[in-house]
Design an enzyme around this catalytic site. Sequence first.
Site, short mmCIF file in Angstrom:
data_model
loop_
_atom_site.label_atom_id
_atom_site.label_comp_id
_atom_site.label_asym_id
_atom_site.label_seq_id
_atom_site.Cartn_x
_atom_site.Cartn_y
_atom_site.Cartn_z
CD GLU A 46 -75.24 -60.71 1.85
OE1 GLU A 46 -75.00 -59.99 1.51
OE2 GLU A 46 -75.81 -61.17 3.01
CB CYS A 55 -74.37 -61.11 -7.55
SG CYS A 55 -72.92 -61.68 -6.85
CD GLU A 57 -74.52 -57.41 -11.08
OE1 GLU A 57 -74.79 -56.92 -10.80
OE2 GLU A 57 -75.18 -58.15 -10.00
CB CYS A 95 -68.19 -59.05 -9.19
SG CYS A 95 -70.00 -59.91 -9.72
CB CYS A 98 -72.32 -60.17 -12.59
SG CYS A 98 -72.61 -60.49 -10.89
#
Length: 142
Positions: A46, A55, A57, A95, A98
């Site tokens: 983050e 993320c 992935e 998501c 990703c």
Amino acid sequence: MTHDKHTLIAAARKAASGAYAPYSNFHVGAALGFADGSVITGANVENASYGLTLCAETVAVGKALSEVWRGNLEAVAVIGGKAGALGAGAPVTPCGRCRQMLNEVAALGGTDPVVWCAGADEVLELRLSDLLPRAFGPDALE
């Protein structure tokens, strides 16, 4: 296929322990399994400027491509949850960003990897093409 579902999920779980998630406290781990038996992992990272967050992935894909794993992606495992309760809820799926990042690696080798999304009571088993039908990839640029 070279990769075992439980082993790849365990690798994703271990990767999630390295997540940097001070804002959401939501840790995600991903493991990418390649045909040569290699496993590349990533955890979410983050950023105070939320749009710059990476993320799990995406981190794993970046590592894989920078370490010269191009194509032959067979399997992906993803697990997520609050710190201390990883995988306790519903399965976490990649998501949209990703899914696109995973598609880039898969397209390089012409594969449609299985994606295992682990949760408390179930592991979803999907193909990347199920998660991202009619994907935009390298072939679209030819």
